[in-house]
Structures are given as C-alpha cells and as structure tokens.
Design a protein around this motif. Sequence first.
Motif, PDB file in Angstrom:
ATOM      1  N   PHE D 119      41.354  24.264  12.990  1.00 26.96           N
ATOM      2  CA  PHE D 119      41.927  23.508  11.444  1.00 26.96           C
ATOM      3  C   PHE D 119      41.847  24.196  10.129  1.00 26.96           C
ATOM      4  N   SER D 120      42.135  25.508  10.470  1.00 30.20           N
ATOM      5  CA  SER D 120      42.087  26.274   9.224  1.00 30.20           C
ATOM      6  C   SER D 120      42.139  28.067   9.908  1.00 30.20           C
ATOM      7  N   SER D 121      42.699  28.887   8.908  1.00 35.03           N
ATOM      8  CA  SER D 121      42.814  30.260   9.474  1.00 35.03           C
ATOM      9  C   SER D 121      41.403  30.798   9.529  1.00 35.03           C
ATOM     10  N   ALA D 122      40.206  30.225   9.060  1.00 35.89           N
ATOM     11  CA  ALA D 122      39.077  30.751   9.100  1.00 35.89           C
ATOM     12  C   ALA D 122      38.766  30.874  10.752  1.00 35.89           C
ATOM     13  N   PHE D 123      39.179  29.856  11.728  1.00 40.93           N
ATOM     14  CA  PHE D 123      38.685  29.772  13.034  1.00 40.93           C
ATOM     15  C   PHE D 123      39.925  29.332  13.740  1.00 40.93           C
ATOM     16  N   PRO D 124      41.160  30.144  13.881  1.00 44.52           N
ATOM     17  CA  PRO D 124      42.299  29.856  14.642  1.00 44.52           C
ATOM     18  C   PRO D 124      41.898  29.317  16.013  1.00 44.52           C
ATOM     19  N   GLY D 125      42.780  28.278  16.377  1.00 46.06           N
ATOM     20  CA  GLY D 125      42.357  27.515  17.530  1.00 46.06           C
ATOM     21  C   GLY D 125      42.889  28.119  18.841  1.00 46.06           C
ATOM     22  N   GLY D 126      42.561  27.168  19.831  1.00 48.42           N
ATOM     23  CA  GLY D 126      42.715  27.482  21.386  1.00 48.42           C
ATOM     24  C   GLY D 126      43.937  27.103  22.131  1.00 48.42           C
ATOM     25  N   GLN D 127      45.000  26.462  21.378  1.00 47.31           N
ATOM     26  CA  GLN D 127      46.244  26.323  21.877  1.00 47.31           C
ATOM     27  C   GLN D 127      47.038  27.433  21.526  1.00 47.31           C
ATOM     28  N   ALA D 128      46.494  28.706  22.396  1.00 46.61           N
ATOM     29  CA  ALA D 128      46.970  29.892  22.235  1.00 46.61           C
ATOM     30  C   ALA D 128      46.648  30.795  23.539  1.00 46.61           C
ATOM     31  N   GLU D 129      47.139  32.035  23.647  1.00 43.67           N
ATOM     32  CA  GLU D 129      46.677  32.874  24.957  1.00 43.67           C
ATOM     33  C   GLU D 129      45.482  33.387  24.600  1.00 43.67           C
ATOM     34  N   VAL D 130      45.096  33.708  23.538  1.00 44.13           N
ATOM     35  CA  VAL D 130      44.047  34.351  23.285  1.00 44.13           C
ATOM     36  C   VAL D 130      43.199  33.875  22.239  1.00 44.13           C
ATOM     37  N   VAL D 131      41.940  33.972  22.171  1.00 47.44           N
ATOM     38  CA  VAL D 131      40.972  33.372  20.970  1.00 47.44           C
ATOM     39  C   VAL D 131      39.779  34.292  20.610  1.00 47.44           C
ATOM     40  N   ARG D 132      39.568  34.582  19.655  1.00 45.92           N
ATOM     41  CA  ARG D 132      38.270  35.208  19.369  1.00 45.92           C
ATOM     42  C   ARG D 132      37.151  34.126  18.925  1.00 45.92           C
ATOM     43  N   ILE D 133      36.118  34.545  19.631  1.00 45.14           N
ATOM     44  CA  ILE D 133      34.899  33.372  19.598  1.00 45.14           C
ATOM     45  C   ILE D 133      33.685  34.139  18.659  1.00 45.14           C
ATOM     46  N   PRO D 134      33.461  33.689  17.568  1.00 44.34           N
ATOM     47  CA  PRO D 134      32.203  34.023  16.767  1.00 44.34           C
ATOM     48  C   PRO D 134      31.060  33.676  17.394  1.00 44.34           C
ATOM     49  N   PHE D 135      29.959  34.522  17.350  1.00 49.88           N
ATOM     50  CA  PHE D 135      28.861  34.096  17.790  1.00 49.88           C
ATOM     51  C   PHE D 135      28.799  33.684  19.104  1.00 49.88           C
ATOM     52  N   ALA D 136      29.177  34.493  20.104  1.00 52.35           N
ATOM     53  CA  ALA D 136      29.557  34.141  21.522  1.00 52.35           C
ATOM     54  C   ALA D 136      28.298  33.740  22.025  1.00 52.35           C
ATOM     55  N   ASP D 137      27.095  34.091  21.945  1.00 55.89           N
ATOM     56  CA  ASP D 137      25.930  33.784  22.654  1.00 55.89           C
ATOM     57  C   ASP D 137      25.622  32.229  22.434  1.00 55.89           C
TER      58      ASP D 137
END
Lengths: 351, 351, 351, 351
Positions: D119-137
């Motif tokens: 919903f913003s550039s703070a957390f780019p979304g997953g309709q993409a090939e690769v995503v960075r996930i903050p706080f993965a645990d």
Amino acid sequence: MQAVIFHGPHDFRLESINEPKLESPSDAILRVTHTTICGSDLHLWDGGLPAAEQGFAVGHEFVGIIEQVGEAVTTVGPGDRALVSCTIGCGSCSRCRRGLHSGCSVTTAGGTRSNIFGFSSAFPGGQAEVVRIPFADSNVFQIPDGVSDEQALFLTDILPTANMATEFAEVAPGDHVVVFGCGPVGSLVQQLAFIRGAAVVIAVDLDEARLAHARQLGCETIHPEKENVLERILQITDGEGAASVIEAVGRTELVSQAALYLRPGGVIAVAGVIIANVDLPWALFLMKNLSLRGGLVNPQRHVPQLMPLIESGRLDPAQLVTHRMPLSEAIAGYELFAERRDGVLKVVLEP
Amino acid sequence: MQAVIFHGPHDFRLESINEPKLESPSDAILRVTHTTICGSDLHLWDGGLPAAEQGFAVGHEFVGIIEQVGEAVTTVGPGDRALVSCTIGCGSCSRCRRGLHSGCSVTTAGGTRSNIFGFSSAFPGGQAEVVRIPFADSNVFQIPDGVSDEQALFLTDILPTANMATEFAEVAPGDHVVVFGCGPVGSLVQQLAFIRGAAVVIAVDLDEARLAHARQLGCETIHPEKENVLERILQITDGEGAASVIEAVGRTELVSQAALYLRPGGVIAVAGVIIANVDLPWALFLMKNLSLRGGLVNPQRHVPQLMPLIESGRLDPAQLVTHRMPLSEAIAGYELFAERRDGVLKVVLEP
Amino acid sequence: MQAVIFHGPHDFRLESINEPKLESPSDAILRVTHTTICGSDLHLWDGGLPAAEQGFAVGHEFVGIIEQVGEAVTTVGPGDRALVSCTIGCGSCSRCRRGLHSGCSVTTAGGTRSNIFGFSSAFPGGQAEVVRIPFADSNVFQIPDGVSDEQALFLTDILPTANMATEFAEVAPGDHVVVFGCGPVGSLVQQLAFIRGAAVVIAVDLDEARLAHARQLGCETIHPEKENVLERILQITDGEGAASVIEAVGRTELVSQAALYLRPGGVIAVAGVIIANVDLPWALFLMKNLSLRGGLVNPQRHVPQLMPLIESGRLDPAQLVTHRMPLSEAIAGYELFAERRDGVLKVVLEP
Amino acid sequence: MQAVIFHGPHDFRLESINEPKLESPSDAILRVTHTTICGSDLHLWDGGLPAAEQGFAVGHEFVGIIEQVGEAVTTVGPGDRALVSCTIGCGSCSRCRRGLHSGCSVTTAGGTRSNIFGFSSAFPGGQAEVVRIPFADSNVFQIPDGVSDEQALFLTDILPTANMATEFAEVAPGDHVVVFGCGPVGSLVQQLAFIRGAAVVIAVDLDEARLAHARQLGCETIHPEKENVLERILQITDGEGAASVIEAVGRTELVSQAALYLRPGGVIAVAGVIIANVDLPWALFLMKNLSLRGGLVNPQRHVPQLMPLIESGRLDPAQLVTHRMPLSEAIAGYELFAERRDGVLKVVLEP
C-alpha cells in the motif's frame, strides 16, 4: 396501602390503593421497608419515556420483608429480609437460562411489554407499602445479616448495572479505564473498576463536586470544559489510549467519541440509558479492532457476585445515599432529585 | 567480573569470571544493579534439585542497565533500565506464540534442557555483575520512571508466578479464596487475589508472624495446628466452601487436601514448586466438578499487566524486601535465607 | 404400572407399583415412551456402586409425554413431548444459578443424598411407565418436531456428558484431541470434538469394532496393545503432543497417563465415572502447565446448545442405538448390556 | 524483476524493478511462487482508497520460497516454502504482544503509516518476483508438506479475516449464524462458522450463483430482493433471532440492519472493509444486550489455528480459486476481478 401513582409527566400522586395478593404459587408478597428513586424513574417523571397508560404504582428499586409466599416458592419465606430484582424473569425460559432475564419471553409476553417493576399496570412498582413479586424464586434474594437494607437497595438495579458495564468492558488487572459520568451509576462503575483490578480509573464529568468525590475514590479526573479530554487521556496512558471506556451518563455523543480514547483492542461499554441512534466512527473500529456493548441489567446474575463484596466490607454503596424521607414525601423527593438540588445522589424513601 | 558460582549443594562461591559478550544480533548485555535469591535457588543450594554440571553463575531474578544490544534488537537500547524474565523464550516458536515461553522449543533445545537463567552453563545466571540476555526483544522489559529497581525485581519471577496462580484459579469479584502459604509468593497471591476482586482471602500458614502480616493485608487467617482448617473455611464461607484454593508452599499433601475446601465448580491452582506425584481424591472432583492447574511462570505474559499496578501505586511488592547486602556477601545471604533467620522474606543483593 | 425395581446387585425385577402423583405445584407427571440403560446403571447392577436401600425404580435416561403439570409450571403442559435431565436441580439455589444443578442444595438435601433419578427412593427412576418430575421448569425440556424420541433420549445424560467433557477440554478449532474410549460416551465425545473444530481426533480403544466405527467418524485410531500410544500421538501431532486428552472409559490409570500425551498448556478432561484416587505425575503438570477437570453432568446447561445440532441434522446420536425391546424385557436388556454382547452400544426400552 | 506497480487508479503497470535485499538481521527475502488479488487491492484499483504516493509494488497476499534470511532469524531458512502475513508486526511491542500486529507501534511508525504490504513504498507488495519481509520471525510461517501453495495463499489474509470474524462473533456449538455476503470472505466465514459448531448458517446475497454455492456448503440462503430477510430469519430461528450476524460485504447499512436479526445477547461482527460512519439503532442494543466488533486481521494469531484444519483436510480454501494466470497477465486479472466476470472468486498469479 399508600403508593406513588403515575398519572402523567410531572403528575405523580401519593394515593391509597388495595394491597396486592398472591396470584400464583410462585409469587411472593413483600412489605417494603426501603425504596429509592432511580434515574430511569425520572424519564417517566419528565416525559422522556412515554407511558401507554396511567394509574399504576411506580418504582423498581425496593427491599423489604417477605410477608407471604406461594406454595411453590423454595428460596424465601415469611419474615425474611429480601431484595427484589428490578427486571422480572420467569427463570426458566431460554433467555432467563442464558442470564438475560430482561428479555424473558414469559414476563415480556413475547416482547410486547416491559418486564420492569413500576412502568405499567402489568407489574406495579415498589414505591408502595406492599408489592407482589412474580416468580419469586427467580427474582428475590435474601439479605444476609451483615448487609443493611440500604446497602441491599443498590443491588436491585444500579450496582448490578455498574457491574454489568465493567463486565461488558472486560475490565482486567492493570487496565486504564475511562468512565464518563460521576453520578450514582458512574461512581459505582469507578469503584467496581478498581475491584476488578484497574490500575488507573479516569473519571470525566462537568460537576466539580462529583469530580472531587471521584478523586477521593482514587480516580484521575477530567473536566471536559476545562481540559482537552483526548490529550489528558493520552498523557495519562503514555500515548497508548485506554483499555476501555464506560459511558455512565446516557448521551449518544459520548458513545461516538469513546472510540477516540481507546487503545487497539479496546472496548466501549454503555451503562447509560440511550434510546436514540448512535453515529459510530467505523474507521476507528476498523483500524483499532474495537468492541461496543450495551444493554439492560439482569440483577439475577450480579447479586450473587456483588453481595459478598458488600458483606466483606470491600464495597459500601450506601455511602451514595444523600437524602432519606418517608414515602409520604415521595413527590418532594422526585422534585429534589429531578432538580439535582443539595448535592443529591440517591434519595431513600421509607414507607 | 564477580559472580556467585555453583559448585554443588551448600557450595556456592563468589568468583571472578569473564564478562559475557554479545553472541547474536538478538542478544542484549545487561549490567546488573539488583538481584535476589528465590525459593527455587534454595533447591540448588540444598541439593533438592540436582544439577548436571558445575561452574555456572546462579540466579534468575535480576534487573539492571542495558549496556549493549545486538543489531536486531528494537525494544531496548544502551542506558535503559530493564528487567529480565527468568524463563527465556525465543518469542517466535509455536509455544512462545501461545504465551508459554517456559516451554520454548528453541531455548529448551526441544525439551532437553532448562531455559531458566542460572540453572546450567547454557544460561548463566544473574547473581553476577553482567549477564547476556538471549532474544532480548522477547525477554527484556524497560522499567518506567515511576517504578524502582527493587519493585521491578519482583516482576522477573515471583510476582508473575503469583499472578499466574490467581489466573489459574480464575479469581473473580466476590470470590472466597484460600491461600496456602504466607511466604513471599503467598503474600503476593493474597494481594493479587484482592486486586482481582476477591471478597474474602483466607490465608493458611504455621508461622504466626506471617499470619499477622496476612491479616494486615486484610486476610482472614487460619493456623492449621491450632484450628480445624475445614471447619473454619466452612464457617467463613457460610458452609459453601471456597471458590478457589491456591497452593503457595510446595507440598503435595496440600494439593490433595484442597479439594475438600472447595465449593462445587471450584478450582485448585498450584504456585508452589512440586516434583513428586500428587494423590488426588477423584471422588471429590467428580461430585463437585473441580479443576486443577499448575505450571511454570511466563513473566513475558504477566509483566504488561502487572507493571501498571506498580506504577499506579496499587501494588508495592518491594515491601517484601527484608534484607539488602552487597553481592560480595551473597553466600551469607543464602545462609540467612535458607535458615529463615531474622524474619527474612526477600534478600536483595547489589553488585 | 410396571417398573424395573432394584433389590440388590444382579437382582433387578420387573414389578407392578403405584403410579406417582403430583406432590407440588412445580411438579410434572411424565408418561415414559422411551428409556435406556446407562453405563452408570451397570454400577448398580454389578454392585460397584452400593445402594443404601432397595425397592425403588431405577433408570435416569427417559423421555415421554407430559400427562399433568402443577399450577406453577410454565414451560411445558399436558400432551407435550418432553425429555428430562438425569440430575434434578431446583433451578433457584446458588449452585443451580451457576449451572451446577448436580450439586443443587435443595434436591441433594444439603449434600446428603444423590439427586439423580433412579438411585434411591427419593427420586424413583424412569425405567417405568410414569415418573414424577420435581421442579419441572428446571428439569424438563420440550422436544421439537424435528427431533425423535430416541434422539432426545441422548440429551438426558450421555450427550450432555460428552459435551461437558469437550467443554472441560476447551476443544478449539485446529486442535488435536485424544479420546480414550470408543463406547457410547467416547463416540459422542469424538463427534462433538469435531463439531467444536478439532482438526484431528485420535481415538484409543481395545475393541477393533469400536475403533473401526471411530475411523468412520473421521478419527485416527490407536490400539494400545498393538501400538505404542505415546509414539503414535507424537507422530500424529508432529512431536508436539495433543491439545487435550478426554478420558471416556472410567479408569484412574488413564487419567495418570494423559499428562504424557499433552503439549504445553494442554488439558485433561474426565468424562468417565471414577471413584478411586488418581496418582498424578505433577512434574509433568509443572513443566508443561497442564489443567485437569472432571465432574457430573448438568444437562440443563447443555440441552439448549445440543438440541439445535440434532434438529439441523449435524448430529444424530440415535445412530448409537443397537437394540430395542419392550420394557417388559428390561432384565434381558441389562444382561445383554452388562456382557457387551452383539456389539451392543445402547439398548432402548419401550414401556 | 517484474512487479505490478501502482501509478494511480486504473493505472497499475507491470514493470521491471530491482530485487530487494536484506536490510536487517531480522529480515527474510522470499521468492514469490503464488500471489493473488484481494478485494482490498480493488480499493486501490478503483480509487476508493487514495494512495499518497505512486511507484510501489502492490499485493499483500503471497507465498513462495525463502531465499535468504538475516542472522537473527530462527524460524525459517533458505529453501523453506513459506507464507507471509499481510499485516507486518515487529512481534515485540505491546500491541504485537497482545496479538494486534495490525497496530504494531514499530511498523506503523507510531500510527503514521499502513503496515500492510503493497500500500506504499514503506512495504512494497508481493505481486512481484521477490519480496523483503521485515521481522521474519513474526510474519513468516513455514508451509507443511501436506498443504499446497494455493491453500497457503489464503492464510496470508482472507482465511484469517474470516476466522477473526467468527471469533468476534463468538460462534459457538448450536448457534444460528447469519452471514451477509457469499464472496470469497463470506464463503470462508460460512465454512468456519460450521467448523466452530454452528447448527445453522444463513447466507444472504444478491447473486444466485453464490447463493447456490452457499447451499452446497450446507447453508440456508436468503435473496433479499426476493424474500423478506427478517421474516425468513425469524422463521428459521423459531422466532428467536440469530446468535450472531457477520457482515462480509463492506456496507454500512448492513451493519445498521444487523441488530434487527439478533436474539437477546447477540453479536454483530464486521469482516468487510468499511470506512464510513455507521448509524447504530441503539434502542435495539439496549433492549437486547447486543455487542458489535470489527477490525483488521492479524494472520499471526490465526495461522497456527487454521493450518491444522487445512492439513487435516477439514478445510480447503483453494476451492475458491477460479482463475490462474502468469504474473505477466496481472493487469488483465485485475480487470476480470474488478468486473466480476466469469464467476470469478479468486485469481491466482504465478510469477
């Protein structure tokens, strides 16, 4: 016997009427020793709540001595000191079984009438010398030796109402709880919030004397015309918002505002009597995962929990009694209470 | 740095060891300001709880100042006053997610070792100058300005333990609650039972001084060698039995007896550390529909609830501190505590 | 009328006795259409449960048609199809108000006698043509049109017992639930565990036919003489252990073992009738934070929840009926049931 | 890599952007295998939900394979199949600790931004090939062998949303539950209401095909333009009203109406996304003791409960997938979904 009879708004009259008699084996006859005027009686008095008929005895908060019981009654007998729930439940229908005596299918005649004492001729009220109590085993409770009649009087309605509100609000140890209103119900809500473990109770009211009383109970206080309510709540709660807001005034706009003051996961509980629609800021409910609850009281569920708190001395609701007078002066009592004179909180009438 | 090192029962030694260092980006390094001796440390001291190795620092109740944090830590930083949970959870496994950090799959290495500070070399304890805290975001809490280090010390173990017990016991407003034991845990259980709304708390102990303290808190008290416990409980509860019994001593026979003292639907909660089997009178469970619960504490769940109660002044656990001494006198502290001399309740050690 | 009369272990006789009459305005008279033999009737039959007297009608699971009601009864009337709770509550004492009719102060005469039909002359049972039902508004429920008499028969005791056990076990969506026993109660527990959202139900029994039936219901099954119970449970639960274990056999050693099979935070619920003491491995309770619950059933609480499940077709307990015979053949029915012949699960007797 | 980039309403573009990299030791990098379009993506698409910026990847429902993890991550590793919660929580702040990751103090930057992917550039979304996930645990869950990627896709948002709604509604065994809406969320609500034990689920929708699907799931159905909703609900519930109403459409007037359809003590739960104010008929709340709840989903709390239901085969959300296409055809997918063509329920995109 003497009773306060409804003839219309501002037209209550002390009149002589026949004493009620047993009509069913599950009835009890109670001779009233103490009765009191409730905020909702004022709705009849000032016409805010229109009645469909006239000529019935008013009053739904009363205690006394059992004079006679029907053959099926097992829980009380003649001579017992007893209190009576303001809402009347049969005790056996599916709603009463779920603790919702206020919606009893039998006594509301399928939802077609009120089942509260003193609002119609179906269930004449207790500002009278004698009252017939239907379904006594469901609606009457013995008063233990250590509890006074005046204390028990609060168990007929407003102490259970206050307890219901703290239960709706899910008040838990460590909570910050906001209470709108420092009248009789609000004050009891504040005390019960502490009894349920609230760390901080924040009382909001426009009356300085009532705010001072709340401070004596240990509350933080806010006067909304002198301080910004939201800012103060955020300051007291470290910017987090309160765990719950309890409305004990009866104004729709306070319910609307409450969502602002809550932390995520918070709860709004409404103890006040509100009939109008509420305009709810749903965006706040969505973003903060909020809950909202309200309803009529069922003293039948609350008396067993509250009685031991009075018995053990942890709670003394009778401290809210500011005025006492004979039932014969009831009309003066109504005027005093309606006009909020003399710092009145609760007026006890003695037949 | 100096630390209290385990070498065997009755053989704890103050020794110099190397200070711990950050080992993972989720670690924190804490400089201890206050630590205290727990009843369960005594099990190591007297050999009741055998350790598989020696040479590690003991102690699981400690607070201090954060000196350093790993790159992944978000909730505390250098200079923060902080308390540490006695049980260490990763915060992310299925058990930690359910609030059962004491059973953390990661820190117990799949159930093969203790995850409490100070019971093995896996997690060296806090009777030391400096401690490494794994998974700091899960196990460390900032101490707010209004809370003293000594107060916060109780949040590392025994105040959460007492709170867990009242939660297990489902203490509710109006309840009659029996508490076996008036030691540090028992006394906190009594206070928290009142905070959760108990009408009457009945404290049972053999020590007259501790019973006197319980009476000051507002409890009814029973000395089991001078009075018949069952008779007194039935007398206080009007023949009904208590809503819950909380065992805060650690003796199997008290758990066995508890069912006798309960009303139908009652609950037994065990706060004491018991390893032996319990002989349970099931006929009473069957006839009275009883529940029984016990377990290890998870301060991670309880600190957020308890901290505001200390902050607001409703609860002051530091009143249980009877002795203070430098860490260098820790061995004398153990002896004092083990022998229950000088009315000792809680000994605080300051590095 | 005819009734099955207790004269001692293995000495039940079909005899003619007088029909009962209304004794109180809260009574109802029921003409029995269907009654059944319960596992706990077998305890009378085989002497496991000694009776203090003889000469009374046995049986506590029965349904029929209301023939007459006292003047105070509001919930049923003559001609109504009705089921009767096996435990009799006054509906108004403090215990009944808490949903614990099995501990009713009035009908147990202060805890001095059983308040279950068919265990003494105080409350003659329903393996008879006609039964007097005390406190009918508390203990009788109308049977809706869509529910058969045979289905309703299960609501008098064992379906509520099974439901109580799943409630004690706090079965929640996604849970792995172990059920010891695939008899009538065990089978209903399994079905109700699924209705409460269990992901996996693991049934344990020694009888291959009963295990096959459990598999038809969707359960995983374990035969403890052919497989290692612990290993299989750990395998099915990915090494985690079950969320709850429900004992539906009535053997103390199964309660003792249950703690082994649980994940941290797990619950043991006992549906089986156990009188002997239970040897509880407390170390497991301590390390895994476990709970244990048991008790007698209160169909009054469960019928309103279970009836709609039968009405809507989600649950059909009548599938457990394996044998039907006239009441006149009741003694043969007892022998069949006691000897577990012909794959018997439930024997229905029709007066 | 390719991603669906937001440039404004009706202006989503498939573009090449740089792959994200690890930024913190608690991050994970996920290679997306399956992603899907959510109803709330349509709010971006049609401009109902204005975005403050442009140029970011959209999409918050996606699963894939972990490619890389930061040094602090303990719960997943490279090569693991994994799903990602749509709302991102730090897992350690006071809100995440209470299960309200959607209100996480850290990821919402103190309430100043959305913490949902896409919903913003703070957390780019997953309709993409690769995503960075903050706080993965906190936000990533491994997918067990028995669960397909498509099934897991539903655990990222709408199955938890549906579960949250049934939890808000306190659906209990035997309940009658009304569900407004038979779209993807409504259909999952219906299935979960049955899993929680509902006796009867009443589905309301204007689309005959969707109503037919609800009937296949076992629901009663009402078409509000062809039948009187209140009359039908009263008929199905024997005049009593429903235990709960769940709004799964997203229209304020349905929330307003819901109170009409409830029995005393009933609950309204809102699963639909509503931003406007709600006009609440408080008189019904007062007379019937009602509750109302809503909020954003926290998959972190629901995945552990829902995963075993999919694993065991009790629930198969992937049956809602009606269309599958490569990510490169995403824009066509949006158009199809926005126009509700071809009976579309859920469109899966595969990078």
